[in-house]
Design an enzyme around this catalytic site. Structure first.
Site, PDB file in Angstrom:
ATOM      1  CG  ASP A 176      -1.780  -1.190   1.434  1.00  0.00           C
ATOM      2  OD1 ASP A 176      -2.853  -1.232   0.635  1.00  0.00           O
ATOM      3  OD2 ASP A 176      -1.587  -2.258   1.909  1.00  0.00           O
TER       4      ASP A 176
ATOM      5  CE  LYS B 240      -5.618  11.632   0.319  1.00  0.00           C
ATOM      6  NZ  LYS B 240      -6.778  11.573   0.898  1.00  0.00           N
TER       7      LYS B 240
HETATM    8  C1  LIG Z   1      -1.800  -2.735  -2.366  1.00  0.00           C
HETATM    9  S1  LIG Z   1      -2.165  -4.344  -2.092  1.00  0.00           S
HETATM   10  C2  LIG Z   1      -1.012  -5.256  -3.025  1.00  0.00           C
HETATM   11  C3  LIG Z   1      -1.388  -6.986  -3.166  1.00  0.00           C
HETATM   12  C4  LIG Z   1      -0.483  -7.734  -4.252  1.00  0.00           C
HETATM   13  N1  LIG Z   1       0.842  -7.772  -3.595  1.00  0.00           N
HETATM   14  C5  LIG Z   1      -0.404  -7.239  -5.567  1.00  0.00           C
HETATM   15  O1  LIG Z   1       0.761  -6.717  -6.043  1.00  0.00           O
HETATM   16  O2  LIG Z   1      -1.375  -7.321  -6.112  1.00  0.00           O
HETATM   17  C6  LIG Z   1      -1.110  -4.679  -0.429  1.00  0.00           C
HETATM   18  C7  LIG Z   1      -1.565  -5.705   0.359  1.00  0.00           C
HETATM   19  O3  LIG Z   1      -0.889  -5.769   1.538  1.00  0.00           O
HETATM   20  C8  LIG Z   1      -1.507  -6.128   2.591  1.00  0.00           C
HETATM   21  N2  LIG Z   1      -0.966  -5.643   3.837  1.00  0.00           N
HETATM   22  C9  LIG Z   1      -0.599  -4.457   4.081  1.00  0.00           C
HETATM   23  N3  LIG Z   1       0.021  -4.138   5.190  1.00  0.00           N
HETATM   24  C10 LIG Z   1       0.151  -5.462   5.848  1.00  0.00           C
HETATM   25  C11 LIG Z   1       0.539  -6.110   6.802  1.00  0.00           C
HETATM   26  N4  LIG Z   1       1.186  -5.217   7.731  1.00  0.00           N
HETATM   27  N5  LIG Z   1       0.355  -7.214   7.230  1.00  0.00           N
HETATM   28  C12 LIG Z   1      -0.192  -8.034   6.483  1.00  0.00           C
HETATM   29  N6  LIG Z   1      -0.823  -7.819   5.208  1.00  0.00           N
HETATM   30  C13 LIG Z   1      -0.566  -6.537   4.827  1.00  0.00           C
HETATM   31  C14 LIG Z   1      -2.815  -5.723   2.360  1.00  0.00           C
HETATM   32  O4  LIG Z   1      -4.098  -6.258   3.044  1.00  0.00           O
HETATM   33  C15 LIG Z   1      -2.942  -5.738   0.796  1.00  0.00           C
HETATM   34  O5  LIG Z   1      -3.766  -7.039   0.409  1.00  0.00           O
END
Ligand SMILES: C[S@@+](CC[C@H](N)C(=O)[O-])C[C@H]1O[C@@H](n2cnc3c(N)ncnc32)[C@H](O)[C@@H]1O
Length: 218
Positions: free
Chosen positions: A126, A130
């Site tokens: 993610d 911002k």
């Molecule tokens: C923007 S998505 C990208 C998903 C995948 N890697 C892709 O490229 O399509 C980021 C993912 O990271 C997970 N995520 C973010 N922070 C996390 C954390 N601290 N622990 C586990 N999952 C996390 C979110 O739930 C989300 O599914």
């Protein structure tokens, strides 16, 4: 309350994803309680690879299929993605994947307590674009110090993002770390074997470029 790098997306879970979770989570899901011994978890001694934030799990599936001699741990909190991944695990009869549905920072802090990982992948985390949200980005000096304790010497850390500002931030945090090196001090060409993920595709549709970073634990 700790600052989290994610917002739990309730999302729409399909019937087949729900069924897969009910049936397969007891087999591939990891119940977190105390220290995790990964060799016991997977039932063998093999390289252990971790993908943080696997989303719908396509990259994890491809890596696990291409490298049956390695074990793959995936951590994400996205229920619909976990359902999707479980369906693919069963379709492909994979035995070298396990899933954790908890904040990866907590798992790395509390449950993986030694340098037990041969490689860690973080694809399209993610971006929190911002400025006031930058503190929620996963890549921060403290997180890199934590990862350094969990990755074996010479183990790899592979990251990719389609957000230029985050890519520069990743580069500067990793270049400032004495625990990781990439020899070139810059980005890495996209490896052709890296799966095109859902969020990478989305970024490309929006006209974003993609930056890969590959670091080695010193
Ligand atoms: C923007 S998505 C990208 C998903 C995948 N890697 C892709 O490229 O399509 C980021 C993912 O990271 C997970 N995520 C973010 N922070 C996390 C954390 N601290 N622990 C586990 N999952 C996390 C979110 O739930 C989300 O599914």
């Amino acid at each position: 309350m700790p600052i989290r790098s994610f917002v739990r997306r309730s999302g729409r879970i399909t019937v087949s994803q729900r069924k897969a979770i009910d049936k397969l989570w007891p087999v591939y899901g990891v119940k977190i309680a105390g220290e995790l011994n990964l060799d016991i978890l997977f039932g063998r001694k093999a390289e252990k690879h971790l993908e943080i934030g696997f989303g719908n799990g396509n990259s994890l599936i491809d890596m696990a299929m291409s490298n049956p001699e390695h074990d793959y741990l995936g951590i994400d909190v996205y229920t619909s993605g976990i359902g999707h991944l479980l369906i693919k695990i069963e379709e492909n009869q994979l035995t070298n994947i396990r899933i954790i549905n908890t904040d990866a920072v907590e798992v790395l802090t509390n449950n993986l307590t030694s340098a037990c990982l041969d490689a860690v992948y973080l694809f399209f985390p993610d971006p929190w674009p911002k400025k006031r949200h930058h503190k929620r980005r996963l890549i921060q000096p403290d997180f890199i110090n934590l990862l350094a304790k969990r990755i074996k010497p010479n183990g790899n850390f592979h990251l990719a993002t389609d957000w230029e500002n985050y890519a520069q931030h990743m580069l500067s945090v990793l270049e400032s770390s004495l625990e990781f090196t990439n020899h070139t001090n810059t980005f890495f060409p996209r490896p052709p074997e890296r799966t095109l993920t859902k969020f990478e595709q989305r970024g490309l549709r929006l006209g974003h470029k993609v930056w890969d970073l590959l670091y080695r634990r010193c």
